[in-house]
Structures are given as C-alpha cells and as structure tokens.
Design a protein around this motif. Structure first.
Motif, short mmCIF file in Angstrom:
data_model
loop_
_atom_site.label_atom_id
_atom_site.label_comp_id
_atom_site.label_asym_id
_atom_site.label_seq_id
_atom_site.Cartn_x
_atom_site.Cartn_y
_atom_site.Cartn_z
N SER A 102 0.80 -1.27 -0.01
CA SER A 102 0.14 -0.05 -0.06
C SER A 102 0.88 1.25 -0.07
O SER A 102 0.35 2.18 -0.46
CB SER A 102 -0.94 0.08 1.12
N ASN A 103 1.82 1.18 0.58
CA ASN A 103 2.97 2.27 0.75
C ASN A 103 4.17 1.61 0.09
O ASN A 103 4.85 0.62 0.72
CB ASN A 103 3.16 2.78 2.01
N HIS A 104 4.89 2.13 -1.01
CA HIS A 104 6.06 1.62 -1.63
C HIS A 104 7.27 2.26 -0.92
O HIS A 104 7.70 3.11 -1.38
CB HIS A 104 5.73 1.84 -3.21
N ALA A 105 8.12 1.35 -0.18
CA ALA A 105 9.17 1.72 0.43
C ALA A 105 10.17 1.84 -0.65
O ALA A 105 10.61 1.22 -1.45
CB ALA A 105 9.63 0.91 1.43
N SER A 106 11.15 3.04 -0.31
CA SER A 106 12.51 2.82 -1.11
C SER A 106 13.32 1.90 -0.91
O SER A 106 13.32 1.37 0.28
CB SER A 106 13.01 4.44 -0.92
N THR A 107 14.15 1.35 -1.75
CA THR A 107 14.91 0.29 -1.71
C THR A 107 16.32 1.34 -1.08
O THR A 107 16.48 2.44 -1.06
CB THR A 107 15.66 -0.09 -2.97
N PRO A 108 16.88 0.55 0.01
CA PRO A 108 17.96 1.01 0.77
C PRO A 108 19.40 0.73 0.06
O PRO A 108 19.43 -0.01 -0.95
CB PRO A 108 17.96 0.00 1.89
N LEU A 109 20.35 1.55 0.48
CA LEU A 109 21.71 1.24 -0.04
C LEU A 109 21.99 -0.16 0.58
O LEU A 109 21.62 -0.67 1.80
CB LEU A 109 22.78 2.25 0.55
N GLY A 110 22.87 -1.06 -0.29
CA GLY A 110 23.17 -2.21 0.32
C GLY A 110 22.35 -3.17 -0.58
O GLY A 110 21.48 -2.72 -1.45
N PRO A 111 22.35 -4.62 -0.15
CA PRO A 111 21.28 -5.52 -1.00
C PRO A 111 19.83 -5.42 -0.80
O PRO A 111 19.38 -4.87 0.13
CB PRO A 111 21.60 -6.81 -0.08
N ILE A 112 19.31 -5.34 -1.97
CA ILE A 112 17.87 -5.04 -2.39
C ILE A 112 17.43 -6.52 -2.80
O ILE A 112 16.17 -6.54 -2.94
CB ILE A 112 17.62 -3.95 -2.98
N VAL A 150 18.47 -10.79 -4.36
CA VAL A 150 19.46 -11.80 -4.64
C VAL A 150 19.29 -12.21 -5.96
O VAL A 150 18.34 -12.83 -6.36
CB VAL A 150 19.37 -12.89 -3.44
N SER A 151 20.72 -12.67 -6.54
CA SER A 151 20.65 -13.11 -8.11
C SER A 151 20.73 -14.80 -7.75
O SER A 151 20.98 -15.28 -6.69
CB SER A 151 21.65 -12.62 -8.69
N LEU A 152 20.66 -15.27 -9.11
CA LEU A 152 20.62 -16.91 -9.23
C LEU A 152 21.97 -17.42 -8.41
O LEU A 152 22.00 -18.65 -7.83
CB LEU A 152 20.47 -17.36 -10.26
N ASN A 153 23.06 -16.59 -8.77
CA ASN A 153 24.28 -17.00 -8.00
C ASN A 153 24.69 -16.83 -6.85
O ASN A 153 25.89 -16.82 -6.28
CB ASN A 153 25.45 -16.92 -9.07
N GLY A 154 23.59 -16.34 -5.98
CA GLY A 154 23.83 -15.89 -4.55
C GLY A 154 24.42 -14.53 -4.47
O GLY A 154 24.58 -13.85 -3.36
N VAL A 155 24.71 -13.75 -5.46
CA VAL A 155 25.26 -12.38 -5.43
C VAL A 155 24.16 -11.52 -5.07
O VAL A 155 23.25 -11.46 -5.65
CB VAL A 155 26.27 -12.10 -6.71
N PRO A 156 24.34 -10.47 -4.24
CA PRO A 156 23.15 -9.45 -3.86
C PRO A 156 23.11 -8.51 -5.33
O PRO A 156 24.08 -8.27 -5.82
CB PRO A 156 23.84 -8.58 -2.94
N PHE A 157 21.65 -8.00 -5.50
CA PHE A 157 21.46 -7.01 -6.24
C PHE A 157 21.59 -5.62 -5.33
O PHE A 157 20.95 -5.60 -4.21
CB PHE A 157 20.11 -7.01 -6.81
N PHE A 158 22.26 -4.64 -6.03
CA PHE A 158 22.02 -3.31 -5.27
C PHE A 158 21.26 -2.36 -6.09
O PHE A 158 20.90 -2.41 -7.15
CB PHE A 158 23.49 -2.53 -5.22
N ASN A 159 20.93 -1.30 -5.39
CA ASN A 159 20.00 -0.31 -6.51
C ASN A 159 20.64 0.46 -7.12
O ASN A 159 21.90 0.25 -7.40
CB ASN A 159 18.96 0.63 -5.41
N GLN A 160 20.29 1.58 -7.77
CA GLN A 160 20.82 2.41 -8.78
C GLN A 160 21.79 3.68 -8.41
O GLN A 160 22.14 4.20 -9.24
CB GLN A 160 19.80 2.99 -9.78
N TYR A 161 21.98 3.46 -6.83
CA TYR A 161 22.78 4.63 -6.38
C TYR A 161 24.34 4.06 -5.91
O TYR A 161 24.44 3.13 -5.52
CB TYR A 161 21.92 5.19 -5.40
N ALA A 162 25.15 5.05 -6.26
CA ALA A 162 26.43 4.77 -5.46
C ALA A 162 26.52 5.22 -4.16
O ALA A 162 27.33 4.73 -3.01
CB ALA A 162 27.47 5.62 -6.26
N GLY A 163 25.79 6.03 -3.62
CA GLY A 163 25.44 6.72 -2.43
C GLY A 163 24.22 7.16 -2.17
O GLY A 163 23.13 7.13 -3.14
N ASN A 164 23.94 7.93 -1.20
CA ASN A 164 22.54 8.48 -0.79
C ASN A 164 22.31 9.41 -2.20
O ASN A 164 22.77 10.56 -2.16
CB ASN A 164 22.58 9.36 0.27
#
Length: 258
Positions: free
Chosen positions: A121-131, A133-147
């Motif tokens: 109902s309220n779409h939370a922003s993705t945080p910095l860090g893992p958002i 997990v990919s098939l090989n276990g590596v995390p996905f991060f968002n589109q930012y290098a920092g805030n």
C-alpha cells in the motif's frame, strides 16, 4: 480394582498424547501428531538460486543463505584465488575499466523473502546495500553509488561480468549480471528476486529488448513468464538508469542480514 485400572489407562493415554512430536498418521487412531514447527516445503522456483548455501521456508517466508561471492572469475578476487582473472579494457556501456581498491570477501547473507508477494500500500524506497539476490547468490544493489548519487562515476569499476565489491568486500550487481545472462542463463531468463518476493528478469522479453518506457515507476510490469504462465508482476533489468529497480519496492519487502 476396576477403578485403579481405568485411572492407569487414562494416565497412559495422556502421556502418549503429550509426547507426540513427529508428523505421522495412524489409521487405527484419531490422534493428530504435530509436525516440527517452522518448516515448510520450499517452492520449486527458489531452487533455481543455485548459488545459495541453504534455502528453507516457514511457509510465510523463504530464507536464502549465501556467501555473496560470485561463481565467475573477477579481477577483484585475490590473485591467489583460482577465480582471479586480470581484466582491462571496456566494461559496462562502453566505459573504460578503472579498478577500485576493494577485494571480494565472503559473508553469511540471509535473505528473508515473502513466499507469496503482495503489492504494498506504501511503496518503500530501496536501501543502499542488498535489495535482492541473484541466482548465483550475489546481491542486487540499487541504482545509487551513495545517497541519491547516480552510478555515473562508479560504473567504470565494474569488472568483466559487470559487478564489483564495496569497501567491506561485498560483491554485488547494480546492473545486468552479465555472467548470468550470457553464460548460466539468457537475457530473457529469471535472474533472481528482490526482497519483496517479486522476480527479476533479464533485458529481453518475447524477443524484444525491454525499455524503461515499457515499465512502471518501480521498473516492472505484470505479464506471463516461462516460470509464471498465469502471470505475475516482475522487474526487468535494462541498460539505462535505474537498471534494476525504480522508485522503490513494488511489494512489501522482507529483510536481509549478514
């Protein structure tokens, strides 16, 4: 004497009932024996995460553990590691590669993801860090290098498979995981899940390249896929910002710890 025998029989029945712990069925009895709590069958779709060290479920959430270390070669592995490979030249979107000073480390990630994702109902922003997990276990991060800092200057440090480690050694993908889309799977394949439980697919669908214009604000849309023939909301990776996710999680996100 009959009274004593009845009491003994009742006590025996009570003891039997209170000591049951395993899930069994006796055709001659109406006693229900409870199963061990907090266990459930892991949906088959999550078994595609081949890089997980373990996958369990309590029926509400799936718990995916991984080290976060890629199964492909990288210039960011120590030179003594068999997966180390020197790299120079061109990286993501034609940028000239410039190695950052970090080295890949392993962690004990636990991704807690809802089994049945639901739109939030309220779409939370993705945080910095893992958002996710990919098939090989590596995390996905968002589109930012920092805030709120775009990846403009950071993309040059993506290795030959378009990932890199942060300062503490956690390797991750901000963009298309090239090893998955060209070696382990295809550009139209399932590539993983975000923390809200909705799947992430590659940059093509039905033989066409997916563009940001064909996706919603959260970088996804609803349609049938090979894994979900009845249709599901899913994210698509594209070659331009925001790459994996847009204005936040479409669904209610779970958690990640390490």
């Amino acid at each position: 004497m009959k009274t004593i025998q009845i009491i003994i029989l009742l006590l025996g029945a009570a003891t039997f009932t209170s000591s049951c712990k395993k899930s069994t069925t006796d055709s001659t009895s109406t006693v229900t024996i409870l199963s061990t709590p907090n266990t459930a069958t892991v949906p088959d779709i999550y078994k595609k995460i081949y890089g997980a060290t373990s996958i369990t479920s309590d029926g509400t959430y799936v718990y995916i553990q991984s080290t976060g270390q890629p199964d492909h070669k990288s210039v960011y592995y120590p030179t003594t590691n068999s997966l180390y490979e020197s790299f120079s030249g061109t990286t993501f979107n034609g940028n000239t590669f410039n190695k950052n000073p970090n080295t890949i480390s392993g962690f004990t990630y636990v991704f807690k993801i809802p089994v049945n994702p639901q739109v939030a109902s309220n779409h939370a922003s993705t945080p910095l860090g893992p958002i996710g997990v990919s098939l090989n276990g590596v995390p996905f991060f968002n589109q930012y290098a920092g805030n709120n800092q775009p990846l403009t200057t950071e993309v040059v440090s993506f290795d030959q498979w378009w990932g890199h480690p942060a300062q503490n050694g956690d390797y991750h993908y901000h963009v298309e995981p090239l090893y998955l889309t060209t070696v382990k799977a295809t550009k139209s394949s399932l590539l993983g899940f975000l923390l809200d439980g909705f799947p992430v697919y590659g940059p093509t669908e039905n033989g066409q390249t997916v563009t940001n214009a064909s996706l919603d604000a959260y970088h996804g849309h609803t349609s049938a896929t090979a894994d979900y023939p009845n249709g599901i909301y899913h994210y698509h990776i594209t070659s331009t910002d925001p790459y994996i996710n847009g204005s936040g999680f479409y669904g209610t996100a779970g958690t990640v710890s390490k």
